[in-house]
Design a protein around this motif. Structure first.
Motif, short mmCIF file in Angstrom:
data_model
loop_
_atom_site.label_atom_id
_atom_site.label_comp_id
_atom_site.label_asym_id
_atom_site.label_seq_id
_atom_site.Cartn_x
_atom_site.Cartn_y
_atom_site.Cartn_z
N TYR A 1 0.83 -1.19 0.00
CA TYR A 1 0.00 0.00 0.00
C TYR A 1 0.87 1.25 0.00
O TYR A 1 1.82 1.35 0.78
N ALA A 2 0.55 2.20 -0.88
CA ALA A 2 1.31 3.44 -1.01
C ALA A 2 0.35 4.62 -1.00
O ALA A 2 -0.71 4.58 -1.62
N GLU A 3 0.74 5.69 -0.29
CA GLU A 3 -0.09 6.90 -0.29
C GLU A 3 -0.22 7.47 -1.69
O GLU A 3 -1.27 7.97 -2.07
N ASP A 4 0.87 7.41 -2.47
CA ASP A 4 0.85 7.82 -3.88
C ASP A 4 1.28 6.61 -4.70
O ASP A 4 2.47 6.38 -4.90
N PRO A 5 0.33 5.81 -5.19
CA PRO A 5 0.70 4.58 -5.88
C PRO A 5 1.28 4.77 -7.28
O PRO A 5 1.91 3.86 -7.81
N VAL B 1 4.90 1.40 10.42
CA VAL B 1 6.05 0.56 10.70
C VAL B 1 7.25 1.11 9.94
O VAL B 1 7.23 1.23 8.73
N THR B 2 8.32 1.46 10.65
CA THR B 2 9.49 2.03 9.99
C THR B 2 10.57 0.99 9.70
O THR B 2 11.37 1.18 8.81
N ASP B 3 10.61 -0.09 10.45
CA ASP B 3 11.58 -1.14 10.21
C ASP B 3 10.82 -2.38 9.74
O ASP B 3 10.16 -3.04 10.53
N PRO B 4 10.91 -2.68 8.42
CA PRO B 4 10.09 -3.78 7.89
C PRO B 4 10.47 -5.15 8.43
O PRO B 4 9.72 -6.09 8.27
N ARG B 5 11.62 -5.26 9.08
CA ARG B 5 12.02 -6.57 9.59
C ARG B 5 11.54 -6.78 11.03
O ARG B 5 11.94 -7.70 11.70
N ARG B 6 10.65 -5.90 11.48
CA ARG B 6 10.00 -6.07 12.78
C ARG B 6 8.57 -6.56 12.55
O ARG B 6 8.06 -6.51 11.44
N GLN B 7 7.93 -6.95 13.62
CA GLN B 7 6.56 -7.44 13.52
C GLN B 7 5.68 -6.43 12.79
O GLN B 7 5.72 -5.24 13.09
N GLY B 8 4.91 -6.92 11.85
CA GLY B 8 4.02 -6.06 11.08
C GLY B 8 4.66 -5.51 9.81
O GLY B 8 4.00 -4.87 9.01
N GLY B 9 5.95 -5.77 9.62
CA GLY B 9 6.63 -5.26 8.44
C GLY B 9 6.50 -6.20 7.25
O GLY B 9 5.97 -7.30 7.36
N VAL B 10 6.98 -5.74 6.11
CA VAL B 10 6.92 -6.51 4.87
C VAL B 10 8.26 -6.39 4.16
O VAL B 10 8.81 -5.29 4.05
N VAL B 11 8.79 -7.51 3.69
CA VAL B 11 9.92 -7.53 2.78
C VAL B 11 9.46 -8.35 1.58
O VAL B 11 9.07 -9.51 1.74
N LEU B 12 9.46 -7.74 0.40
CA LEU B 12 9.09 -8.46 -0.81
C LEU B 12 10.37 -9.02 -1.41
O LEU B 12 11.27 -8.27 -1.78
N THR B 13 10.47 -10.35 -1.49
CA THR B 13 11.65 -11.01 -2.03
C THR B 13 11.33 -11.59 -3.40
O THR B 13 10.35 -12.32 -3.55
#
Length: 133
Positions: free
Chosen positions: A15-19, A64-76
């Motif tokens: 999700y992006a504020e400006d997609p 969430v500012t650190d995607p590697r914390r709970q609730g974050g996303v990393v697209l691999t």
């Protein structure tokens, strides 16, 4: 009871504020084909018709500012061509966290961010136990 059948496909929605810049990034920089434009979400194919990424209009700013914390996303994204992707992204003006790195867990990878700030990884499995496409 018989379990239900396995999953046939997978979509990760971001999700992006400006997609608009994100849509251009996924279509033009990452060269993913658009398979469906739903207005509020655009869905791109990743590696055929089994994996997809959807870019959607956000309802508000990310918390969430650190995607590697709970609730974050990393697209691999998995590719044998990690070094080539690094060169391509660099040529497109996309900063990566570091040049390709071979990790002790048996992968080679790079990290970079999309226009909305999502962390993306391009990774190659060096391990023989990873299922090949």
């Amino acid at each position: 009871m018989t379990p239900p059948p396995g999953f046939a496909q997978q979509i990760t929605f971001l999700y992006a504020e400006d997609p608009a810049p994100c849509r251009r990034f996924y279509a033009e920089t990452l060269r993913l084909p658009l398979v469906q434009d739903q207005g509020g979400c655009a869905i791109y194919a990743v590696g055929g018709n089994r994996g997809f990424v959807g870019i959607c209009q956000a309802r508000g700013p990310r918390e969430v500012t650190d995607p590697r914390r709970q609730g974050g996303v990393v697209l691999t994204l998995v590719s044998e061509a990690v070094e080539e992707w690094h060169a391509w992204l660099t040529a497109q003006g996309i900063a990566t966290e570091a040049p390709p790195v071979r990790a002790a867990i048996g992968i080679t990878h790079i990290f970079f961010r999309d226009p909305a700030g999502y962390l993306l990884e391009i990774q190659r499995f060096e391990r023989p136990d990873w299922p090949r496409p």
